[in-house]
Each structure stands twice: as structure tokens, then as C-alpha cells.
Design a protein around this motif. Structure first.
Motif, short mmCIF file in Angstrom:
data_model
loop_
_atom_site.label_atom_id
_atom_site.label_comp_id
_atom_site.label_asym_id
_atom_site.label_seq_id
_atom_site.Cartn_x
_atom_site.Cartn_y
_atom_site.Cartn_z
N LYS A 69 34.60 122.58 -16.25
CA LYS A 69 33.85 123.12 -15.05
C LYS A 69 34.83 123.76 -14.21
CE LYS A 69 30.49 118.97 -14.29
NZ LYS A 69 30.46 117.90 -13.96
N VAL A 70 34.37 125.33 -13.49
CA VAL A 70 35.19 126.06 -12.93
C VAL A 70 35.31 125.98 -10.96
CG1 VAL A 70 33.28 127.01 -12.01
CG2 VAL A 70 35.54 128.49 -12.03
N GLU A 71 36.08 125.64 -10.85
CA GLU A 71 36.34 125.38 -8.73
C GLU A 71 36.77 126.67 -8.43
OE1 GLU A 71 38.84 122.73 -8.18
OE2 GLU A 71 38.69 121.11 -8.52
N ALA A 111 34.09 132.45 -17.25
CA ALA A 111 33.56 132.15 -16.26
C ALA A 111 33.74 133.60 -15.60
CB ALA A 111 34.57 130.82 -15.58
N VAL A 112 34.36 134.05 -16.03
CA VAL A 112 34.50 135.24 -15.00
C VAL A 112 33.40 135.99 -15.28
CG1 VAL A 112 35.13 137.71 -14.92
CG2 VAL A 112 36.96 135.48 -14.91
N GLY A 113 33.33 135.91 -16.85
CA GLY A 113 31.93 136.89 -16.88
C GLY A 113 30.52 136.71 -17.00
N ALA A 114 30.37 135.23 -16.40
CA ALA A 114 28.82 134.21 -15.83
C ALA A 114 28.94 134.98 -14.81
CB ALA A 114 29.27 132.37 -16.51
N LEU A 115 30.18 134.38 -13.33
CA LEU A 115 29.52 135.28 -12.26
C LEU A 115 28.88 136.55 -12.76
CD1 LEU A 115 30.12 134.89 -9.28
CD2 LEU A 115 32.60 135.47 -9.95
N ASN A 154 28.23 126.78 -14.42
CA ASN A 154 29.09 125.85 -15.94
C ASN A 154 27.78 125.23 -16.62
OD1 ASN A 154 31.09 124.93 -13.98
ND2 ASN A 154 30.03 123.95 -12.15
N LYS A 155 27.09 126.15 -16.65
CA LYS A 155 26.10 126.08 -17.97
C LYS A 155 26.63 127.00 -19.25
CE LYS A 155 21.57 126.33 -19.73
NZ LYS A 155 19.90 127.40 -19.32
N GLU A 156 26.75 128.23 -18.77
CA GLU A 156 28.17 129.39 -19.86
C GLU A 156 29.07 128.37 -20.43
OE1 GLU A 156 26.54 132.01 -20.51
OE2 GLU A 156 24.81 131.36 -19.85
N LEU A 157 29.88 127.98 -19.24
CA LEU A 157 30.70 127.26 -20.03
C LEU A 157 30.47 125.34 -21.22
CD1 LEU A 157 32.90 126.87 -16.98
CD2 LEU A 157 33.49 128.28 -18.79
N LYS A 158 29.56 124.84 -20.42
CA LYS A 158 29.30 124.42 -21.54
C LYS A 158 28.24 124.96 -23.11
CE LYS A 158 26.23 119.94 -22.36
NZ LYS A 158 25.54 118.87 -20.89
N ASP A 163 25.21 131.16 -8.15
CA ASP A 163 24.37 129.95 -9.01
C ASP A 163 25.83 129.13 -9.22
OD1 ASP A 163 23.55 128.06 -9.97
OD2 ASP A 163 21.59 128.91 -10.39
N MET A 164 26.37 127.57 -9.21
CA MET A 164 27.30 127.36 -9.67
C MET A 164 26.52 126.76 -11.42
SD MET A 164 30.03 127.50 -8.23
CE MET A 164 30.57 128.04 -6.02
N ASN A 165 25.68 125.96 -10.62
CA ASN A 165 25.30 125.43 -11.94
C ASN A 165 24.99 126.31 -13.28
OD1 ASN A 165 25.22 122.37 -10.94
ND2 ASN A 165 23.03 123.40 -10.08
N TYR A 166 24.88 127.66 -12.98
CA TYR A 166 24.56 128.66 -13.82
C TYR A 166 26.04 129.49 -14.91
CZ TYR A 166 23.55 133.12 -15.91
OH TYR A 166 23.39 134.28 -16.92
#
Length: 381
Positions: free
Chosen positions: A56-58, A137-141, A34-38, A29-32
Motif C-alpha cells: 500500500k502506498v503512502e 505506484a508512480v505509473g498508477a498515479l 493500491n488496486k494496481e499494486l495488488k 484515487d488512492m484506492n485506484y
């Protein structure tokens, strides 16, 4: 085995991570992410940089559409501030422009002597907490994947300065929504206002302030981690990860720092009730002998005040050996609020790593089935 490396500097072109060992067939879930980054960028006491960066992550490898393939995954976050620093970082600085005055409490002096580049700027660029963006970002994944396995990780600010927020059950959504809506991630509104005033006082006086963070993890089955070797213990792995976050100086599991309790009070009594094993308390923080015991894993992380301050304190010019005043580098006034999000996601990586050790799986569907079957077997014995 799950592992990752990250690279990049605070004002470099990008932050990058390569993650190996994630199972295939998981829909990201890309939005998930990016939401954590926000979430990491928000918080009362943040500096001006967060108004510039819009993280934002790519994904550059390891996916087919949004589905993991089992191949190494490359994640990239570009730094928008890079354009403003090209001239500074593009070439070696002239000798009179090299930074020689370290900030006490930062990595400036130790990095200057360890790597010997002659310019503290080289140290600043990597020791900066900007690095936690890619780790988030790594952790959010990983956190995204854990939630699909029924494992939730939540956090709140426990204290800032001498002011403590009240303890609440964060897995009651009504409580957690209040925490998420708070600028200092507190539950109590009165405490929030007191903390904000304290941060304002520090900002006006050129100072910074630290505090503590509470993390709770729900849904980890009993038996994750191991006591067979020192480096296999779950609490040891989590401690190592949390202590690697910039500014964190101590970690506590459960009620572990309460050295005044007697054993009969501290030990979490075990009982069998309504068809399941229960505990009278959770003073051990959900881990016994380095292994999860089925209760929520609970820990606190203690963060020192950010070492970059406008208020003058003593330092040394490392070239001339003269006693001088410290120098100032743009920074936050309080890093506790964003650190709570960083630590949530850092814990997610370590927990998923431990889960994959307990339930080795190359395919996410296999992993989910293995955990489901294990839970059903253990909790119906």
C-alpha cells in the motif's frame, strides 16, 4: 517536465519515489493506486514473498487532502519483510558470509565488479524486481490521470513458454474481465490450463519460464511525440522504459517483427470514411515516424525466464576462482503475469510525460481543456 527518481532495496525499510511535474488540482484515487499494486502481486507462478507483502502506498508530500498541489510528490511503500532482514542488512557481513557466487543471467557478477563492495548481497538488493512495486505506484498515479483524459491502457499475457493466447479486443469489457479473472491473464481458458501446467512442471523441476506481454493504449490523440530529434520519438521513449523492466529483452511495436511482409501489405492504408480518417490495419502499432497516428498504440514486451533457479547450472566463486554450481535465492517461477501490470503502469508514466510535453499545463483542468480543444480541432478539420 515530468520526472521521478526512486530508491530503496528489496529487503530495506521502504521503497520511495519522488515525482516532479504533475499538474495541480487533480484528485488522486488512492484506492485506484493500491488496486494496481495488488494486481502486480497476483499471478500464477508467484513466489512466497507475495504472501507476506501487502503493498500500500503512502503520500508524504505534494497533496492537500487528495488533491495535487503542483509540488513534488513523495510516495512510500513499506516492506513488511524488512523486520526479518534487519540483522542481515544492518551491518556489513563477516567475510565468510559474503556472497561470492553469482547467478548466471542476473546482475550479480556485473554489479560485484562494477561497485566493488565485495558482497553480491548489495547487488541483489537493488537489482531485484521488488523495485517495480514503487514504479507501479508512480505509473498508477499517472494512469489514474490519463483515464480522466480519456486514455486507457490495458494488457494481457501474449505467451508463456511456447504457448500463445489468442488475440482479442481488450477494450471490450467482457473480454477484459475474462483476462483480469485469469490467473495467467489469458483470454482462452484452455490455454490458461495448459500454461498453468507448464508453470507447475517448471516449479517441480527447479526451473523458470518466460514469455511475452501485449500492451494496448486507446485514446492518444494524433501528434504526440516528435520526429525532429532521435530522443523525442514516442516509440523510442516507450522502448527505453519497457526495456528498463527487469527481465525484458525485446520490444515490438505493432507487427514490427514480421519481416516477411511486403510494404504494400505492411503499410496501414489510409481512407476517409463517415467523417473521419480510418486505417485498414495497425501494423505500425499506432506510431509513425515516432509520432502517434491516432490508432491504438500496441506493443509486445518479451521477458526471459527468471535467472534465479533451483536447478544446478555452472557458476564461479569470484573470490577463489573455483568452478562451482549456482546458488539459489527465493524467487518466482514465472514473472510474466506481474510484469504485464508493471509494464501497463510504466507505459502510463511515459505517455503522460509525452502528453505534458505536447500540452504543457501546470493545472490539470487546463490540461484537460487543452486536450479537449485539440481533439475537437484536429478531428473536425
Amino acid at each position: 517536465m515530468l520526472r521521478f527518481l526512486d530508491a530503496g532495496e528489496s529487503h530495506g525499510k521502504a521503497l520511495i519515489a519522488i515525482i516532479e511535474g504533475l499538474p495541480s488540482n487533480f484528485n488522486i484515487d488512492m484506492n485506484y493506486i493500491n488496486k494496481e499494486l495488488k494486481r502486480r502481486q497476483r499471478g500464477y507462478g508467484r513466489g512466497s514473498r507475495m504472501s507476506l507483502e501487502q503493498d500500500k502506498v503512502e503520500f508524504w508530500s505534494g497533496l492537500r487532502g487528495i488533491k495535487t498541489t503542483g509540488n513534488p510528490i513523495t510516495m512510500v511503500i513499506f516492506n513488511r519483510d524488512y523486520e526479518n532482514w534487519i540483522d542481515i542488512l544492518g551491518n556489513e557481513a563477516e567475510e565468510d558470509k559474503k556472497i561470492k557466487i553469482p547467478r548466471p543471467g542476473h546482475g550479480d557478477m556485473v554489479g560485484y565488479f562494477k561497485y566493488g563492495t565485495g558482497d553480491i548481497r548489495d547487488v541483489i538488493e537493488r537489482t531485484s524486481a521488488r523495485e517495480t512495486a514503487i514504479r507501479t505506484a508512480v505509473g498508477a498515479l499517472c494512469k489514474n490521470m490519463l483515464e480522466e483524459l480519456g486514455i486507457l491502457i490495458r494488457s494481457k499475457v501474449n505467451s508463456i513458454g511456447e504457448f500463445y493466447d489468442e488475440a482479442v479486443n481488450m477494450f471490450e469489457d467482457v473480454n477484459y474481465n475474462l483476462i483480469e479473472q485469469s490467473e495467467v491473464r489469458c483470454y482462452n481458458k484452455e490455454t490458461e490450463q495448459i500454461i498453468k501446467r507448464e508453470i507447475d512442471i517448471c516449479k517441480e523441476s527447479g526451473n523458470t519460464i518466460g514469455g511475452s506481454i501485449f500492451i494496448s493504449v486507446k485514446g492518444i490523440p494524433i501528434g504526440v511525440g516528435s520526429y525532429t530529434q532521435w530522443d523525442k520519438k514516442l516509440d523510442a521513449a516507450l522502448s527505453y522504459a519497457v526495456m528498463s523492466v527487469q527481465g525484458i529483452k525485446a520490444v515490438e511495436f505493432g507487427n514490427g517483427l514480421n519481416c516477411f511482409m511486403r510494404g504494400s501489405d505492411f503499410n496501414d492504408e489510409i481512407a476517409y470514411k463517415d467523417g473521419k480518417i480510418t486505417r485498414s490495419s495497425n501494423n505500425s502499432g499506432g506510431i509513425e515516424a515516432g509520432v502517434s497516428n491516432g490508432e491504438n498504440i500496441e506493443l509486445k514486451a518479451y521477458m526471459k525466464p527468471i535467472p534465479t533457479i533451483r536447478k544446478s547450472i555452472g557458476s564461479v566463486n569470484l573470490k577463489t576462482k573455483e568452478n562451482v554450481l549456482n546458488r539459489y535465492e527465493r524467487s518466482d517461477v514465472c514473472g510474466v503475469v506481474p510484469a504485464s501490470i508493471v509494464i501497463e503502469n510504466i507505459c502510463a508514466y511515459e505517455i503522460l510525460k509525452q502528453i505534458l510535453t505536447k500540452f504543457p499545463s501546470d493545472d490539470f483542468n487546463e490540461l484537460r481543456k487543452n486536450i479537449y480543444d485539440y481533439r475537437r480541432e484536429v478531428y473536425t478539420k
